[in-house]
Design a protein around this motif. Structure first.
Motif, short mmCIF file in Angstrom:
data_model
loop_
_atom_site.label_atom_id
_atom_site.label_comp_id
_atom_site.label_asym_id
_atom_site.label_seq_id
_atom_site.Cartn_x
_atom_site.Cartn_y
_atom_site.Cartn_z
N ILE A 411 0.84 -1.09 -0.28
CA ILE A 411 -0.07 0.08 -0.26
C ILE A 411 0.72 1.34 -0.01
CG2 ILE A 411 -2.49 -1.10 0.82
CD1 ILE A 411 -1.18 0.45 3.87
N PHE A 412 1.56 1.37 0.46
CA PHE A 412 3.32 2.03 0.52
C PHE A 412 3.78 2.54 -0.89
CE2 PHE A 412 3.06 1.56 5.03
CZ PHE A 412 2.85 2.39 5.34
N GLU A 413 3.50 1.93 -1.63
CA GLU A 413 4.56 2.23 -2.88
C GLU A 413 4.24 2.61 -3.74
OE1 GLU A 413 7.09 -1.64 -5.41
OE2 GLU A 413 5.53 -2.45 -3.63
N ASN A 414 5.01 3.40 -4.68
CA ASN A 414 4.16 4.25 -5.75
C ASN A 414 5.26 4.35 -6.48
OD1 ASN A 414 3.06 5.77 -7.45
ND2 ASN A 414 3.80 7.80 -6.15
N ARG A 415 5.50 3.23 -7.25
CA ARG A 415 6.41 2.78 -8.07
C ARG A 415 6.59 3.25 -9.23
NH1 ARG A 415 9.21 -1.76 -7.53
NH2 ARG A 415 7.64 -2.71 -6.29
N HIS A 416 7.21 4.07 -10.60
CA HIS A 416 6.79 3.81 -11.93
C HIS A 416 7.53 3.23 -12.57
CE1 HIS A 416 3.15 5.96 -10.40
NE2 HIS A 416 3.57 7.32 -10.35
N PHE A 417 8.50 2.31 -12.59
CA PHE A 417 9.11 1.47 -13.36
C PHE A 417 8.70 0.45 -14.18
CE2 PHE A 417 7.35 -1.17 -10.28
CZ PHE A 417 6.85 -2.48 -11.11
N LYS A 418 9.66 -0.13 -15.35
CA LYS A 418 9.29 -0.12 -16.72
C LYS A 418 8.60 -1.52 -17.22
CE LYS A 418 10.65 4.19 -18.86
NZ LYS A 418 11.28 4.38 -19.48
N GLU A 419 8.16 -2.73 -17.28
CA GLU A 419 8.18 -3.32 -17.48
C GLU A 419 8.50 -3.92 -19.60
OE1 GLU A 419 5.24 -5.98 -16.27
OE2 GLU A 419 5.24 -5.25 -14.14
N HIS A 420 8.62 -4.89 -19.64
CA HIS A 420 9.38 -5.40 -21.16
C HIS A 420 8.53 -6.26 -21.69
CE1 HIS A 420 12.74 -1.98 -20.65
NE2 HIS A 420 12.68 -2.56 -19.21
N ASP A 421 8.25 -6.43 -23.25
CA ASP A 421 8.05 -8.02 -23.87
C ASP A 421 7.03 -8.56 -23.67
OD1 ASP A 421 10.47 -7.15 -25.62
OD2 ASP A 421 11.82 -9.09 -23.78
N ILE A 422 5.92 -7.54 -23.23
CA ILE A 422 4.44 -8.47 -23.27
C ILE A 422 4.10 -8.74 -24.18
CG2 ILE A 422 2.62 -7.99 -22.39
CD1 ILE A 422 3.53 -5.78 -20.32
N ARG A 423 3.63 -10.11 -24.48
CA ARG A 423 3.60 -10.59 -25.91
C ARG A 423 1.88 -9.96 -25.96
NH1 ARG A 423 7.55 -13.34 -28.60
NH2 ARG A 423 9.04 -13.46 -27.37
N VAL A 424 1.00 -10.08 -26.83
CA VAL A 424 -0.87 -9.91 -27.05
C VAL A 424 -0.91 -10.56 -28.28
CG1 VAL A 424 -2.31 -8.29 -27.53
CG2 VAL A 424 -0.09 -7.80 -26.47
N LYS A 425 -2.27 -10.83 -28.50
CA LYS A 425 -2.54 -12.13 -29.22
C LYS A 425 -2.79 -11.47 -30.68
CE LYS A 425 -5.65 -16.29 -30.06
NZ LYS A 425 -7.08 -15.95 -30.60
N ASP A 426 -2.38 -11.98 -31.40
CA ASP A 426 -2.65 -11.21 -33.03
C ASP A 426 -1.76 -10.02 -33.15
OD1 ASP A 426 -3.25 -14.00 -33.76
OD2 ASP A 426 -5.63 -13.46 -32.82
N SER A 427 -1.17 -9.20 -32.03
CA SER A 427 -0.85 -7.74 -32.66
C SER A 427 0.81 -7.62 -31.90
CB SER A 427 -1.42 -7.71 -31.31
OG SER A 427 -2.89 -7.33 -31.49
N PRO A 428 1.40 -7.19 -32.41
CA PRO A 428 2.74 -7.08 -32.15
C PRO A 428 3.95 -7.20 -30.65
CG PRO A 428 2.27 -4.96 -33.70
CD PRO A 428 1.08 -5.62 -32.96
N VAL A 429 4.52 -7.83 -30.53
CA VAL A 429 4.78 -7.89 -29.41
C VAL A 429 4.87 -5.93 -28.25
CG1 VAL A 429 6.78 -8.30 -27.40
CG2 VAL A 429 6.11 -9.96 -29.14
N ILE A 430 4.60 -6.02 -27.41
CA ILE A 430 4.71 -4.28 -26.21
C ILE A 430 6.60 -4.75 -26.25
CG2 ILE A 430 3.65 -2.91 -25.10
CD1 ILE A 430 1.04 -4.09 -25.54
N ALA A 431 7.35 -3.45 -26.36
CA ALA A 431 8.62 -3.44 -25.98
C ALA A 431 8.48 -3.64 -24.69
CB ALA A 431 9.57 -3.32 -27.11
#
Lengths: 665, 256
Positions: A411-431
């Protein structure tokens, strides 16, 4: 004659007694208010749902408060007896019987306590209404607070008055007896420089390393769920701060004064020769008290910090769970609209956003696992058209960036880090995606994470399921009756999604079901509607009550600590006062004597203030708010600085006034 | 330094319970004079000394030192004047317990922000003059009463004051220590030409002065000048004390 002795003692220490009486009266006043709040009829009527809770909490808090106040009264009340030790010994030398002297100190304490209770109880009567109104204001209740003290409370306060006065008077009488038994006065303080110098430097080293560790904690705190490093750091900082502060008081500060005193070019100039030694003596006398006050102040500040961030986190969680007063999906929106028409709710704002549900897979760093699940997608334009409060706690994105909104572990956390390589069905990978935790339309409207994507990506992306979310804000609530809500209960779940995971993501599918399947894994439920109803009211009331209690306790603690320091300054030993008089006799200017008093005040107030502030930063690091210090926490700390500053100023004025009066300067 | 006191008076307390401590006293002290102020307890000796030393302001009258009216000075200027031109020896020594002997002695010079070299020079000179060099590193509570008073005298004299005020300087001392101190005071008076005003009720102490004035009930009752023979002067002082006490020397003898 005894009456005269008591009168004279009270008069001689009137400034110090006044501060003590006011601090005690404040504590008694707050105690009386807390006790009487529990069974106040207006609290009972206005907070029906909270009644037993409020009553229990006020009783518990007033008990805790009374205990702390009693400790304070007993400890600080002893200062006055200590101050009078020479006087008591002289009485004995003059032939006064020991029990008479003990009786004098008993009566003196009883009189002071009686004054404190009279003022404190008057404060209860005068400020009960004001405090009650403040409580109602904080709890956002539009209700008239009626002043009321029950007979039970009056009897309880009377009993408390009688017993506390009796016990405190007995304690002081015992202290007087012990003083009379000990014949010799040991004023000599062992300097032990061989111990103080290394201890002082070690203390300084500990404090510095604690600060460095605190900085590192700002960066490491988010790893607390899987790493022991933050815990080790917190433990080290706490230990280093506590011991380091004591060692700095014990060794480093006296060493500094001692060194200054030995540098002839500094000490042979003006009043420095005396003031360095005088301040050193005063420091030696007050080491434990200064340390005690520093640590308790740091504790008070840390508690305030945790309370603030805790409240903020709960508030944020609430807002991300219920951004709209009422939210629904396209299957329920029609029914909801009909019911709202019937209830004649005054709609302040109405929003709708089309969303797509698709399957995704990605590596989740926190869980250290590959995740495959359905995810709700929203276009950037639609996201930006929603009220600003929906985006407040999320990372900022532009029209080409991606934002993943997920449930937050802490509940204390408020980080805005980044995530990588999300694969989406029938769509381009979100880097790369930015992250956030504030769901538009509320977290409960989603079965899993949500993704905000650029408009083009959204348009091109095929959907397994398409839906539309609706949200309403009202003026004075949605006015839905119990009957209407019972009817709406049938629409709680809009539909169910059964996911058939195959070898690859592109082969996997989602099957939409109207009825809940009896068994099977990978079943996700889409909520039909979400209503905050009375939760908002309860939340505001609970939060207000919490703020009321926390601020009352913090202020009381800070007043108690400030008054301890003030009294330590005012209650000098006789020989210390005499030395200031001697200075004046041999031609030291008034302004120079004043400078000594000012330096003493500064040393006593400024150093604990700085150390307490430095120590409490660790609480901010522990609350991990994205490595920055918010404006409000600065305001809280500034309030503490102002309060201590005021105490410092008052004690300087009173102290100087006392010296001026005593020496006819 | 020459001191002229013109018609000073001082009351303590409020209207009804007011005590007239000093009533219209005038006197003149010449440069380098060693003046004794005698009188019974409560006569106003200390009050007179305090007023001349600017520690208290008179209700009326003037105190002129080397042509400068001190009563017209602002408090701050009075303090500066006191620090630069005056030295004090008190019955209770008024030494600072926190400081050691050296620090106590050099304090007036340090207060004036004198340079370190001068401080050391003056300190050595005073220590040699009063023969207390071996005490310089001791703490105050390690000294005998006599030594404390000599240290207080060293402090009073270190900045070569024009006037030295001594209020019952031998009051807490045994006769041997008192004699040593008085000899030093006489030495300083003769060698440095320091004007000394000393309040005492002890005839032996007063016999070291060049002149003694007697105060009774806030007014100057009479004065005795040292004829050059200390024994004779001592006898004169005793006689005057008896007179002040209610009868003459002869009356006392006749009674016996």
């Amino acid at each position: 004659m005894y009456r005269k002795i008591i009168k004279r003692s009270l008069y001689n220490m009137r400034d110090s007694y006044l501060i003590y009486i006011l601090a005690c009266a404040f504590a008694i006043g707050v105690f009386g208010i807390l006790i009487s709040l529990g069974d106040n009829p207006s609290v009972r009527v206005s907070l029906r749902s909270w009644n037993s809770f409020i009553s229990d909490i006020t009783i518990m808090m007033s008990g805790l408060f009374a205990f702390c106040a009693f400790i304070y009264m007993a400890y600080v009340g002893g200062f006055f007896i200590k101050q009078q030790r020479n006087e008591f010994r002289t009485f004995e030398k003059l032939g006064m019987q020991r029990w008479v002297i003990v009786a004098i100190s008993f009566i003196q304490t009883a009189i002071v306590q009686a004054f404190a209770w009279i003022i404190g109880l008057s404060a209860t009567l005068i400020f009960q209404k004001f405090m009650g109104m403040a409580l109602f204001y904080l709890m956002r209740l539009r209700f008239n607070f009626i002043m009321h003290i029950s007979w039970n409370d009056i009897f309880l306060l009377a009993k408390m008055f009688f017993f506390s006065t009796l016990v405190l008077s007995v304690i002081n009488a015992i202290k007087t007896f012990l003083i009379l038994r000990r014949k010799t006065v040991k004023r000599e303080i062992k300097t032990r420089w061989w111990l103080r110098i290394p201890a002082g430097f070690f203390g300084l080293l500990l404090l510095f390393s604690a600060q460095i560790c605190t900085v590192s904690l700002f960066y490491d705190m988010h790893t607390i769920s899987y790493s022991s490093k933050p815990i080790t750091e917190i433990f080290f900082v706490m230990i280093a701060d506590i011991f380091g502060t004591y060692l700095v008081y014990f060794g480093f500060l006296p060493t500094i004064l001692n060194t200054l005193q030995r540098i002839h070019s500094v000490s042979y100039s003006g009043i420095n020769m005396f003031s360095f030694k005088y301040l050193k003596e005063r420091l030696f006398q007050n080491i434990s008290i200064l340390w005690f006050v520093t640590e308790l102040s740091a504790l008070a500040l840390m508690l305030l910090t945790f309370c603030y961030f805790g409240y903020q986190a709960v508030h944020r969680n609430y807002n991300s769970a219920y951004p709209f007063e009422l939210a629904a999906d396209k299957n329920t929106a029609g029914v909801i609209k009909q019911e709202l028409k019937k209830s004649k709710a005054h709609i302040k704002g109405e929003y709708q956003t089309a969303v797509k549900i698709n399957l995704v897979s990605y590596y989740k760093k926190d869980d250290q696992d590959y995740i495959r699940q359905p995810m709700t997608f929203m276009s950037y334009s639609d996201y930006m058209s929603l009220p600003k409060r929906m985006r407040k706690w999320n990372g900022k994105i532009n029209s080409r960036e991606f934002l993943k909104i997920d449930y937050n572990g802490s509940i204390f956390e408020n980080r805005h880090f980044k995530e990588h390589d999300i694969r989406v069905k029938d769509s381009p990978v979100i880097a790369t995606v930015k992250t956030g935790s504030s769901f538009p339309y509320g977290s409960s409207m989603h079965f899993g994470p949500m993704m905000v994507v650029p408009d083009k990506y959204y348009q091109k992306m095929p959907a397994e399921v398409e839906d539309v979310f609706y949200g309403w804000d009202f003026k004075k609530g949605d006015r839905l009756s119990t009957k209407q809500l019972e009817k709406l209960d049938n629409f709680r779940d809009a539909y169910y999604m059964k996911v058939n995971f195959k070898k690859t993501l592109n082969q996997s599918t989602i099957e939409v079901l109207k009825k809940a399947p009896n068994n099977g894994s990978s079943i996700y439920t889409q909520a039909g509607f979400l209503r905050q109803g009375s939760i908002k009211k309860n939340f505001a009331q609970g939060g207000g009550f919490y703020l009321f209690i926390v601020s009352l306790f913090s202020i009381a603690l800070l007043i108690a600590l400030g008054s301890v320091l003030t009294l330590r300054i005012l209650l000098r030993d006789d020989y210390q006062s005499r030395q200031l008089r001697t200075l004046q006799k041999i031609g030291v200017e008034e302004s120079e004597v004043k400078r000594i008093v000012r330096r003493e005040n500064t040393l006593t107030f400024l150093i604990p203030l700085i150390f307490a502030l430095a120590q409490s930063i660790v609480a901010i690091a522990m609350s991990n708010t994205g490595r920055h210090i918010s404006k409000n926490i600065i305001l809280i700390y500034a309030g503490y600085v102002v309060l201590y500053g005021l105490f410092g100023l008052v004690s300087f004025k009173v102290s100087w006034h006392g010296i001026k009066h005593k020496f006819s300067l | 330094m020459q001191i002229i006191v013109k018609n000073i008076s001082k009351d303590f307390g409020k209207k009804r319970s007011a005590v007239h401590a000093i009533k219209d006293i005038s006197l003149k002290v010449e440069h380098g004079e060693f003046l004794g102020i005698m009188g019974p307890s409560g006569a106003g000796k200390t009050t007179l000394l305090n007023m001349i030393s600017t520690n208290e302001r008179p209700d009326h009258g003037q105190i002129i030192v080397d042509g400068q009216d001190l009563t017209q000075l602002h408090d701050r200027d009075q303090t500066k004047y006191r620090r630069n031109k005056m030295g004090f020896i008190y019955q209770s020594f008024e030494l600072l317990d926190s400081l050691n002997v050296k620090e106590n002695v050099i304090l007036p010079l340090a207060l004036n922000r004198s340079n370190k070299k001068l401080i050391e020079e003056r300190f050595d000179y005073m220590m040699n003059l009063l023969n207390i060099k071996k005490l310089s590193k001791r703490n105050i509570d390690e000294l005998s009463l006599g030594q404390r008073q000599i240290v207080a005298a060293a402090r009073a004299l270190i900045n070569s004051p024009g006037i030295l005020f001594a209020d019952e300087p031998t009051g807490s001392l045994d006769s041997k220590s008192a004699t040593i101190l008085l000899n030093y005071m006489q030495l300083v008076n003769q060698r440095e030409k320091t004007t000394i005003l000393m309040a005492t009720h002890d005839a032996f102490t007063a016999s070291y002065c060049s002149r003694v004035i007697f105060i009774k009930d806030g007014v100057v009752f009479s004065e005795v000048v040292n004829p050059g023979n200390r024994d004779k002067f001592f006898e004169q002082i005793i006689n005057m004390q008896r007179t002040i006490g209610g009868g003459s020397y002869f009356n006392v003898s006749q009674d016996n």
